[in-house]
Design a protein around this motif. Structure first.
Motif, PDB file in Angstrom:
ATOM      1  N   ARG A 190     -13.008  -1.228  15.489  1.00  0.00           N
ATOM      2  CA  ARG A 190     -12.324  -1.448  14.207  1.00  0.00           C
ATOM      3  C   ARG A 190     -12.090  -0.103  13.541  1.00  0.00           C
ATOM      4  N   ILE A 191     -10.877   0.061  13.072  1.00  0.00           N
ATOM      5  CA  ILE A 191     -10.442   1.368  12.574  1.00  0.00           C
ATOM      6  C   ILE A 191      -9.813   1.173  11.197  1.00  0.00           C
ATOM      7  N   LEU A 192     -10.158   2.030  10.250  1.00  0.00           N
ATOM      8  CA  LEU A 192      -9.489   2.033   8.954  1.00  0.00           C
ATOM      9  C   LEU A 192      -8.653   3.313   8.850  1.00  0.00           C
ATOM     10  N   VAL A 193      -7.408   3.172   8.446  1.00  0.00           N
ATOM     11  CA  VAL A 193      -6.540   4.343   8.286  1.00  0.00           C
ATOM     12  C   VAL A 193      -6.228   4.543   6.799  1.00  0.00           C
ATOM     13  N   ASP A 194      -6.617   5.672   6.275  1.00  0.00           N
ATOM     14  CA  ASP A 194      -6.385   6.144   4.904  1.00  0.00           C
ATOM     15  C   ASP A 194      -7.128   5.271   3.874  1.00  0.00           C
ATOM     16  N   ASN A 221      -0.284   5.544  -4.693  1.00  0.00           N
ATOM     17  CA  ASN A 221      -1.461   5.287  -3.876  1.00  0.00           C
ATOM     18  C   ASN A 221      -0.966   5.083  -2.450  1.00  0.00           C
ATOM     19  N   CYS A 222      -1.859   5.281  -1.488  1.00  0.00           N
ATOM     20  CA  CYS A 222      -1.397   5.267  -0.093  1.00  0.00           C
ATOM     21  C   CYS A 222      -1.578   3.897   0.537  1.00  0.00           C
ATOM     22  N   SER A 223      -0.875   3.672   1.632  1.00  0.00           N
ATOM     23  CA  SER A 223      -1.092   2.485   2.446  1.00  0.00           C
ATOM     24  C   SER A 223      -2.466   2.575   3.090  1.00  0.00           C
ATOM     25  N   CYS A 224      -3.178   1.449   3.100  1.00  0.00           N
ATOM     26  CA  CYS A 224      -4.521   1.387   3.690  1.00  0.00           C
ATOM     27  C   CYS A 224      -4.477   0.317   4.769  1.00  0.00           C
ATOM     28  N   VAL A 225      -4.826   0.676   5.999  1.00  0.00           N
ATOM     29  CA  VAL A 225      -4.580  -0.196   7.150  1.00  0.00           C
ATOM     30  C   VAL A 225      -5.857  -0.414   7.943  1.00  0.00           C
ATOM     31  N   LEU A 226      -6.063  -1.652   8.355  1.00  0.00           N
ATOM     32  CA  LEU A 226      -7.159  -2.010   9.262  1.00  0.00           C
ATOM     33  C   LEU A 226      -6.579  -2.296  10.639  1.00  0.00           C
ATOM     34  N   ILE A 227      -7.155  -1.703  11.673  1.00  0.00           N
ATOM     35  CA  ILE A 227      -6.757  -1.998  13.056  1.00  0.00           C
ATOM     36  C   ILE A 227      -7.945  -2.661  13.733  1.00  0.00           C
ATOM     37  N   VAL A 263      -2.136  -4.508   7.191  1.00  0.00           N
ATOM     38  CA  VAL A 263      -1.977  -3.628   6.031  1.00  0.00           C
ATOM     39  C   VAL A 263      -2.820  -4.236   4.906  1.00  0.00           C
ATOM     40  N   LEU A 264      -3.938  -3.593   4.563  1.00  0.00           N
ATOM     41  CA  LEU A 264      -4.806  -4.130   3.501  1.00  0.00           C
ATOM     42  C   LEU A 264      -4.140  -3.928   2.143  1.00  0.00           C
ATOM     43  N   PHE A 265      -3.549  -2.753   1.944  1.00  0.00           N
ATOM     44  CA  PHE A 265      -2.839  -2.456   0.693  1.00  0.00           C
ATOM     45  C   PHE A 265      -1.598  -1.646   1.024  1.00  0.00           C
ATOM     46  N   GLU A 266      -0.465  -2.078   0.467  1.00  0.00           N
ATOM     47  CA  GLU A 266       0.783  -1.332   0.647  1.00  0.00           C
ATOM     48  C   GLU A 266       0.789  -0.125  -0.278  1.00  0.00           C
ATOM     49  N   GLY A 267       1.133   1.016   0.260  1.00  0.00           N
ATOM     50  CA  GLY A 267       1.247   2.203  -0.576  1.00  0.00           C
ATOM     51  C   GLY A 267       2.462   2.131  -1.484  1.00  0.00           C
ATOM     52  N   LEU A 302       9.501   6.119  19.429  1.00  0.00           N
ATOM     53  CA  LEU A 302       8.440   5.403  20.150  1.00  0.00           C
ATOM     54  C   LEU A 302       7.950   4.129  19.462  1.00  0.00           C
ATOM     55  N   ALA A 303       8.229   3.964  18.159  1.00  0.00           N
ATOM     56  CA  ALA A 303       7.648   2.824  17.432  1.00  0.00           C
ATOM     57  C   ALA A 303       8.663   1.713  17.197  1.00  0.00           C
ATOM     58  N   ASP A 304       8.157   0.487  17.077  1.00  0.00           N
ATOM     59  CA  ASP A 304       8.986  -0.647  16.643  1.00  0.00           C
ATOM     60  C   ASP A 304       8.867  -0.872  15.141  1.00  0.00           C
ATOM     61  N   GLN A 305       7.684  -0.537  14.608  1.00  0.00           N
ATOM     62  CA  GLN A 305       7.417  -0.714  13.183  1.00  0.00           C
ATOM     63  C   GLN A 305       6.716   0.543  12.690  1.00  0.00           C
ATOM     64  N   ILE A 306       6.973   0.903  11.437  1.00  0.00           N
ATOM     65  CA  ILE A 306       6.318   2.069  10.842  1.00  0.00           C
ATOM     66  C   ILE A 306       5.645   1.642   9.540  1.00  0.00           C
ATOM     67  N   VAL A 307       4.381   2.039   9.392  1.00  0.00           N
ATOM     68  CA  VAL A 307       3.709   1.905   8.093  1.00  0.00           C
ATOM     69  C   VAL A 307       3.751   3.280   7.445  1.00  0.00           C
ATOM     70  N   PRO A 308       4.610   3.460   6.402  1.00  0.00           N
ATOM     71  CA  PRO A 308       4.729   4.772   5.762  1.00  0.00           C
ATOM     72  C   PRO A 308       3.596   4.983   4.756  1.00  0.00           C
ATOM     73  N   GLY A 309       3.451   6.217   4.299  1.00  0.00           N
ATOM     74  CA  GLY A 309       2.363   6.543   3.386  1.00  0.00           C
ATOM     75  C   GLY A 309       2.440   5.818   2.052  1.00  0.00           C
ATOM     76  N   HIS A 310       3.663   5.603   1.557  1.00  0.00           N
ATOM     77  CA  HIS A 310       3.787   5.078   0.194  1.00  0.00           C
ATOM     78  C   HIS A 310       4.857   3.999   0.079  1.00  0.00           C
ATOM     79  N   GLY A 311       4.833   3.046   0.990  1.00  0.00           N
ATOM     80  CA  GLY A 311       5.772   1.924   0.925  1.00  0.00           C
ATOM     81  C   GLY A 311       5.371   0.883   1.952  1.00  0.00           C
TER      82      GLY A 311
END
Ligand SMILES: [Zn+2]
Length: 201
Positions: free
Chosen positions: A35-39, A23-29, A6-10, A181-190
């Motif tokens: 390599r993938i960037l999400v949002d 602001n939204c969560s910004c994630v690097l995979i 998680v580069l930045f927490e939303g 299906l998930a163990d962990q969730i990265v939400p849009g704004h937390g």
């Protein structure tokens, strides 16, 4: 093993004057090859995304192969234009330069790399998608955009409904599917949260 950073927490907060700051969560995979960037946050966040990629991951914007915008809202797509070597997925649309790809996300998910796929999770918007990453240190991680606003919305439906839902019943259904299906969730704004004991209210 796939890596999720998680580069930045939303966040989203109500200001005393009634306005909203968000602001939204910004994630690097990072996977073996891809390599993938999400949002990509708001248009004012480009310098800090570049700095985070280079300082913490020794990556430049040209090292990103895919940018996934979970939906087209302005606080999730602001820096897509930084990533000119990437293939871009915005909701259900996909393009690389002037090539526009059709993929029926409602019929099937789209694989970005082994164990990393993009899945339709309509609700917040009708073409919202989530990125599912299996085989990480923390199990399966779902990066869901605004399907979940923040962990608190597990206990109070109004949090995600008031954040905007184009289809409440579909969103409720997809929230349950992601929790299953998930163990962990990265939400849009937390911050990222564990779903072990979570229940959809
Ligand atoms: Zn949002």
């Amino acid at each position: 093993m796939n890596e999720v950073h998680v580069l930045f927490e939303g966040y989203s907060t109500q200001n005393p004057d009634g306005s909203m700051s968000a602001n939204c969560s910004c994630v690097l995979i990072k996977t073996g090859e891809v390599r993938i960037l999400v949002d990509s946050m708001t248009p004012w966040d480009g310098p800090k995304i570049k700095e985070s990629l280079s300082q913490h991951h020794c990556l430049s914007q040209d090292d990103i192969d895919f940018v996934v915008s979970t939906h087209g809202h302005s606080d999730h797509v602001g820096n897509n234009n930084l990533f000119l070597k990437a293939t871009h997925i915005v909701g259900h649309s996909m393009s690389h330069k002037d090539k526009y790809f059709e993929h029926d996300f409602d019929a099937s998910s789209f694989t970005l790399s082994p164990g990393v796929f993009v899945k339709a999770t309509p609700g917040h918007t009708l073409d919202s998608v989530s990125v599912i990453v299996t085989d990480t240190r923390l199990g399966t991680i779902a990066i869901v955009g605004d399907l979940f606003e923040k962990e608190e919305d597990l206990l109070d439906d109004q949090v995600w409904i008031e954040a905007g839902s184009e289809n409440v019943s579909k969103q409720r259904q997809n929230r349950a599917a992601i929790l299953a299906l998930a163990d962990q969730i990265v939400p849009g704004h937390g911050p990222m949260f564990s779903v072990h004991k979570a229940k959809v209210s």
